[in-house]
Each structure stands twice: as structure tokens, then as C-alpha cells.
Scaffold this active site. Structure first.
Site, PDB file in Angstrom:
ATOM      1  N   TYR A  31       0.828  -1.206   0.000  1.00 25.55           N
ATOM      2  CA  TYR A  31       0.000   0.000   0.000  1.00 25.55           C
ATOM      3  C   TYR A  31       0.860   1.252   0.000  1.00 25.55           C
ATOM      4  CZ  TYR A  31       0.907   1.053   4.956  1.00 25.55           C
ATOM      5  OH  TYR A  31       1.497   1.395   6.138  1.00 25.55           O
ATOM      6  N   LYS A 145       6.530  -1.898   2.039  1.00 22.58           N
ATOM      7  CA  LYS A 145       5.312  -1.334   2.633  1.00 22.58           C
ATOM      8  C   LYS A 145       4.157  -2.320   2.440  1.00 22.58           C
ATOM      9  CE  LYS A 145       3.296   3.306   3.177  1.00 22.58           C
ATOM     10  NZ  LYS A 145       3.424   3.373   4.633  1.00 22.58           N
ATOM     11  N   GLU A 177      12.596   2.896  13.967  1.00 22.41           N
ATOM     12  CA  GLU A 177      11.695   3.961  13.516  1.00 22.41           C
ATOM     13  C   GLU A 177      10.522   3.985  14.483  1.00 22.41           C
ATOM     14  OE1 GLU A 177       9.941   3.104   9.654  1.00 22.41           O
ATOM     15  OE2 GLU A 177      10.047   0.966  10.022  1.00 22.41           O
ATOM     16  N   LEU A 201      11.198   1.442   7.124  1.00 23.78           N
ATOM     17  CA  LEU A 201      10.608   1.878   5.866  1.00 23.78           C
ATOM     18  C   LEU A 201      11.287   3.202   5.511  1.00 23.78           C
ATOM     19  CD1 LEU A 201       8.238   1.332   3.813  1.00 23.78           C
ATOM     20  CD2 LEU A 201       7.106   3.216   4.989  1.00 23.78           C
TER      21      LEU A 201
HETATM   22  N1  PDD Z   1       2.959   5.281   7.383  1.00 26.15           N
HETATM   23  N2  PDD Z   1       7.629   4.049   8.860  1.00 26.15           N
HETATM   24  C1  PDD Z   1       6.470   3.370   8.947  1.00 26.15           C
HETATM   25  C2  PDD Z   1       6.447   2.066   9.655  1.00 26.15           C
HETATM   26  C3  PDD Z   1       5.310   3.906   8.353  1.00 26.15           C
HETATM   27  O1  PDD Z   1       4.156   3.216   8.411  1.00 26.15           O
HETATM   28  C4  PDD Z   1       5.380   5.167   7.691  1.00 26.15           C
HETATM   29  C5  PDD Z   1       4.190   5.786   7.046  1.00 26.15           C
HETATM   30  C6  PDD Z   1       6.613   5.841   7.651  1.00 26.15           C
HETATM   31  C7  PDD Z   1       6.781   7.171   6.968  1.00 26.15           C
HETATM   32  O2  PDD Z   1       6.742   7.029   5.565  1.00 26.15           O
HETATM   33  P1  PDD Z   1       6.225   8.209   4.618  1.00 26.15           P
HETATM   34  O3  PDD Z   1       7.022   9.415   4.970  1.00 26.15           O
HETATM   35  O4  PDD Z   1       6.507   7.720   3.256  1.00 26.15           O
HETATM   36  O5  PDD Z   1       4.764   8.396   4.911  1.00 26.15           O
HETATM   37  C8  PDD Z   1       7.711   5.235   8.237  1.00 26.15           C
HETATM   38  C9  PDD Z   1       1.778   5.673   6.660  1.00 26.15           C
HETATM   39  C10 PDD Z   1       1.514   7.143   6.655  1.00 26.15           C
HETATM   40  C11 PDD Z   1       0.597   4.839   7.148  1.00 26.15           C
HETATM   41  O6  PDD Z   1       0.787   3.644   7.252  1.00 26.15           O
HETATM   42  O7  PDD Z   1      -0.488   5.365   7.363  1.00 26.15           O
END
Ligand code: PDD
Length: 284
Positions: A31, A145, A177, A201
Site C-alpha cells: 500500500y 510497505k 523507527e 521503511l
Molecule cells: N505510514 N515508517 C512506517 C512504519 C510507516 O508506516 C510510515 C508511514 C513511515 C513514513 O513514511 P512516509 O514518509 O513515506 O509516509 C515510516 C503511513 C503514513 C501509514 O501507514 O499510514
């Protein structure tokens, strides 16, 4: 009722997912969450590139080219008249009788993409929030992801129950993270964040922050650091799509720095905001 995307069809949102969709049965899918500011998706190309990478790593063929996917998502934003919010998009390995191995003929599908209105929360960004620590019990391919988010869900719930914005994860004392965002710390005027390997991620917001720091002449160290280093840092912040950048003022019972959003964090936040504020000005 808002509209959703099913493969390349825009339709009413009450469509149901097939019970043998592999995303539903196994979490066998990927996703993306893309931020929309002033009607414009932010860093869409970067999100599409990451989607393509996640698919490749799971030997999943995307049902359409990223440029087609991108154009369908743009149509969806338009159909829903979304100004401020997010696009959620999910691709699964498709529908097949429930066997763990891949189906002989795979028909991956965009099982859903929808939009959600979400107001920005500049107050949280300006004032900061608290976080809790949690053990990182995820698998060893956190760079993909995928739909499998149960450890993230459990960690985030710990944060919710402690009125915290995030759960910062650590594996054997090394900070990785957070449950749904990346973590940065500032020590001695320099930024530190876990390297983009299989333990995190590689956030699109994270990458942009690293780029912005180059413009701001802030040194970024993509290297591992411990929970102790984190608790003794001058500044800590988390970053993710739409959350943008949130200063962390307290982790568990430990106040970070002077307990206020730090100078470097504020500088980066201001630079990040200019990404979409400039966009908004150009459109006006
Ligand atoms: N989550 N790390 C994890 C585990 C995440 O789920 C996310 C983002 C990030 C940040 O990635 P980005 O900057 O590309 O949004 C880091 C999204 C927003 C979610 O699952 O809703």
C-alpha cells in the site's frame, strides 16, 4: 458517499472486497498513503516508485504502469473534490482459492484506493507531542510497505493508551523507527536517523527531510544509535506523510532537551512547509 477506485474504475465506495482476496486472507499486498495539499498530491512520483519497489521485492506484478496508476489516483482526487487529506491505495496479489503459495496465474489488483479528508494539524507540529518506547517485534523486511501491520498496530495502541503521538521502536536497544513514522534525533547540531536498510521503511518524508537538510547545511548521519542516545538527544522528531514533522518533547518519563520544540527541528519544519505552501501560492 465518496468515490473509490477499483482497478481503473471509479465507483461508489460501498463496493465489497472478495473474501478470497489475498490481501484480506494473508495481508499479501502492498500500500501507499499519499498526502494531498490544496488539491495536489505531494511527491506522487516518489510514492509510485516505492510502490513499484515493494511489488518487485514481493514478486508481485503491478496491475498497471505507475503512470496509469498515478493518473487514476489523480482522477479519484478530482472525483472526490479532495483539497486537504490523503489518498490510500492498496494492491493485492489478487483473488484465488486460499493456498499459501502464489496462485498459478496471478491477477494482482488495485483492490482499493480511496481518499480521506484530513485537516492539517499545525498546532501539534508547532507545539510538539510525547512518545513512548516499544520493542520492535516486526519481521526483517520493514523496507517493504506491506499490508501486514499487526506489530505496528499493537505499538501504536500503546502510544494511544499513553496519550502519546507515537511509539518509538527499538530492536535490541537500537532505535529503528516509529509505529507509523520515521525517527530523527539532533545531537551536537547534527541529525541522526537509522540507515535505509531492511529494518525501516524509507519514508518519502524522511528522504525529503534529508534533501532539505542539504539545502539548510545541516549534517545528516544515516547511522544507527541507541535508546540511550535518543533519550539524551537535544531534539527528537518523527516524520510521515501528512503528519509531516512532529517534535517529540518527552519519551516515556524522560524530557528531551529543554522540553520544547528544538531550533533545528523548527528550521526543517519551516522548510518542509514551504513545499506545499509555495504550491498553494502558485495556484492562487
Ligand atoms: N505510514 N515508517 C512506517 C512504519 C510507516 O508506516 C510510515 C508511514 C513511515 C513514513 O513514511 P512516509 O514518509 O513515506 O509516509 C515510516 C503511513 C503514513 C501509514 O501507514 O499510514
Amino acid at each position: 458517499m465518496s468515490q473509490m477506485l477499483y482497478n481503473d474504475q471509479i465507483m461508489e465506495r460501498d463496493n465489497v472486497i472478495d473474501i478470497e482476496d489475498r490481501g484480506y486472507q494473508f495481508g499479501d499486498g502492498i500500500y501507499e498513503v499519499i498526502g494531498v495539499y490544496d488539491g495536489e498530491p505531494l511527491m506522487m512520483d516518489e510514492h509510485m516508485e516505492r510502490l513499484e519497489r515493494s511489488a518487485r521485492e514481493l514478486r508481485l506484478t503491478l496491475p498497471a504502469s505507475t503512470s496509469e496508476l498515478k493518473s487514476n489516483l489523480e482522477k479519484l482526487v478530482e472525483a472526490n473534490g479532495l483539497e486537504e487529506g490523503i489518498i490510500y491505495m492498496q494492491v493485492s496479489r489478487g483473488i484465488a482459492s486460499r493456498e499459501h503459495g502464489f496462485p498459478a496465474s496471478q491477477t494482482p489488483a488495485v483492490t482499493v484506493a480511496y481518499t480521506r479528508e484530513e485537516e492539517r494539524e499545525p498546532d501539534v507540529e508547532d507545539q510538539g507531542a510525547t512518545a513512548v518506547l516499544a520493542e520492535d517485534i516486526r519481521w526483517l523486511r520493514c523496507d517493504i510497505k506491506t499490508l501486514n501491520l499487526l506489530p505496528n498496530v499493537m505499538a501504536k495502541q500503546k502510544a494511544v493508551e499513553n496519550n502519546a503521538v507515537e511509539a518509538i521502536l527499538h530492536r535490541g536497544g537500537t532505535v529503528t523507527e516509529a509505529s507509523a513514522s520515521n525517527v530523527f534525533m539532533v545531537t551536537g547540531g547534527e541529525l541522526y536517523t537509522h540507515p535505509a536498510d531492511n529494518y525501516i521503511l524509507n519514508g518519502i518524508t524522511r528522504r525529503k527531510i534529508i534533501q532539505l537538510c542539504d539545502e539548510l547545511n545541516i549534517n545528516v548521519n544515516e547511522q544507527t544509535y541507541t535508546v540511550d542516545d535518543l533519550l539524551n538527544a537535544d531534539e527528537v522528531f518523527v516524520s510521515a506523510t501528512k503528519m509531516d514533522i512532529i517534535p517529540i518533547l518527552k519519551i516515556d518519563d524522560q524530557t528531551i532537551g529543554n522540553g520544547k520544540p528544538g531550533k533545528i527541528t523548527k528550521q526543517i519544519l519551516q522548510q518542509f512547509r514551504s513545499l506545499y505552501e509555495v504550491g498553494a501560492r502558485n495556484k492562487a
